[in-house]
Write a protein that holds these residues in place. Structure first.
Motif, PDB file in Angstrom:
ATOM      1  N   LYS A 186      -6.587  -2.749  -0.130  1.00  0.00           N
ATOM      2  CA  LYS A 186      -6.375  -3.383  -1.034  1.00  0.00           C
ATOM      3  C   LYS A 186      -5.259  -3.232  -1.479  1.00  0.00           C
ATOM      4  CE  LYS A 186     -11.263  -3.943  -1.902  1.00  0.00           C
ATOM      5  NZ  LYS A 186     -12.170  -3.189  -2.618  1.00  0.00           N
ATOM      6  N   GLU A 187      -4.662  -4.005  -2.435  1.00  0.00           N
ATOM      7  CA  GLU A 187      -3.181  -3.752  -3.410  1.00  0.00           C
ATOM      8  C   GLU A 187      -3.351  -2.505  -3.866  1.00  0.00           C
ATOM      9  OE1 GLU A 187       0.582  -4.638  -4.675  1.00  0.00           O
ATOM     10  OE2 GLU A 187      -0.436  -6.017  -3.734  1.00  0.00           O
ATOM     11  N   GLY A 188      -2.380  -1.755  -3.586  1.00  0.00           N
ATOM     12  CA  GLY A 188      -2.224  -0.183  -4.294  1.00  0.00           C
ATOM     13  C   GLY A 188      -3.049   0.941  -3.577  1.00  0.00           C
ATOM     14  N   PHE A 215       5.591   6.882   0.879  1.00  0.00           N
ATOM     15  CA  PHE A 215       6.190   5.715   0.904  1.00  0.00           C
ATOM     16  C   PHE A 215       5.294   4.763   0.603  1.00  0.00           C
ATOM     17  CE2 PHE A 215       5.276   6.169   5.378  1.00  0.00           C
ATOM     18  CZ  PHE A 215       4.898   4.803   5.942  1.00  0.00           C
ATOM     19  N   GLU A 216       6.102   3.514   0.212  1.00  0.00           N
ATOM     20  CA  GLU A 216       5.357   2.332  -0.011  1.00  0.00           C
ATOM     21  C   GLU A 216       5.834   1.135   0.990  1.00  0.00           C
ATOM     22  OE1 GLU A 216       4.367   0.733  -4.059  1.00  0.00           O
ATOM     23  OE2 GLU A 216       6.252  -0.606  -3.387  1.00  0.00           O
ATOM     24  N   THR A 217       4.738   0.377   1.565  1.00  0.00           N
ATOM     25  CA  THR A 217       4.918  -0.449   2.505  1.00  0.00           C
ATOM     26  C   THR A 217       4.187  -1.660   2.394  1.00  0.00           C
ATOM     27  OG1 THR A 217       5.116  -0.562   4.881  1.00  0.00           O
ATOM     28  CG2 THR A 217       3.298   0.512   4.110  1.00  0.00           C
ATOM     29  N   MET A 218       4.279  -2.678   3.304  1.00  0.00           N
ATOM     30  CA  MET A 218       3.469  -3.946   3.210  1.00  0.00           C
ATOM     31  C   MET A 218       2.502  -3.778   4.201  1.00  0.00           C
ATOM     32  SD  MET A 218       4.463  -5.755   0.483  1.00  0.00           S
ATOM     33  CE  MET A 218       3.973  -7.272   1.057  1.00  0.00           C
ATOM     34  N   ILE A 240       0.909  -1.097   0.005  1.00  0.00           N
ATOM     35  CA  ILE A 240      -0.139  -0.091   0.159  1.00  0.00           C
ATOM     36  C   ILE A 240       0.908   1.213  -0.005  1.00  0.00           C
ATOM     37  CG2 ILE A 240      -1.789  -1.183   1.145  1.00  0.00           C
ATOM     38  CD1 ILE A 240      -1.128   0.490   3.746  1.00  0.00           C
ATOM     39  N   ASN A 241       0.400   2.393  -0.182  1.00  0.00           N
ATOM     40  CA  ASN A 241       1.044   3.716  -0.227  1.00  0.00           C
ATOM     41  C   ASN A 241       0.391   4.451   0.905  1.00  0.00           C
ATOM     42  OD1 ASN A 241       2.305   3.263  -2.848  1.00  0.00           O
ATOM     43  ND2 ASN A 241       0.116   3.684  -3.658  1.00  0.00           N
TER      44      ASN A 241
END
Length: 76
Positions: free
Chosen positions: A30-32, A22-25, A12-13
Motif C-alpha cells: 500500500k502507499e507508504g 530509497f523511495e520508488t513506485m 513505497i519505501n
C-alpha cells in the motif's frame, strides 16, 4: 484502457540489506509501505563475486561427493 483492471501504482519505501533506503513506485503493498530486502545487488554473489563457487551446488558435484568413496584413487 479498461477501467478498474490495473493494480494501484503508488510510492513505497525500499530498505536495502546495508540499511540504505530509497523511495520508488510499485504495485506492491500500500502507499507508504516499507519493503525490506533480504538479497539485493549489494549482497548477492552474482553481483559481488562471492566466495561461493557455483559448481559446489550443482547436481554433478553432489553426485560425485555422495559416491566419492566408490571412485578409484587413480582417477581423483
Amino acid at each position: 484502457m479498461k477501467k478498474k483492471i490495473h493494480p494501484d501504482y503508488h510510492k513505497i519505501n525500499v530498505v536495502m540489506t546495508d540499511g540504505s533506503k530509497f523511495e520508488t513506485m510499485s504495485t506492491w503493498g500500500k502507499e507508504g509501505d516499507t519493503l525490506k530486502l533480504d538479497i539485493d545487488s549489494k549482497s548477492h554473489p552474482a553481483w559481488v563475486g562471492g566466495s561461493q563457487k557455483v559448481s559446489d551446488k550443482g547436481r554433478v558435484s553432489k553426485f560425485l561427493k555422495k559416491f566419492d568413496n566408490l571412485r578409484s584413487k587413480e582417477k581423483k
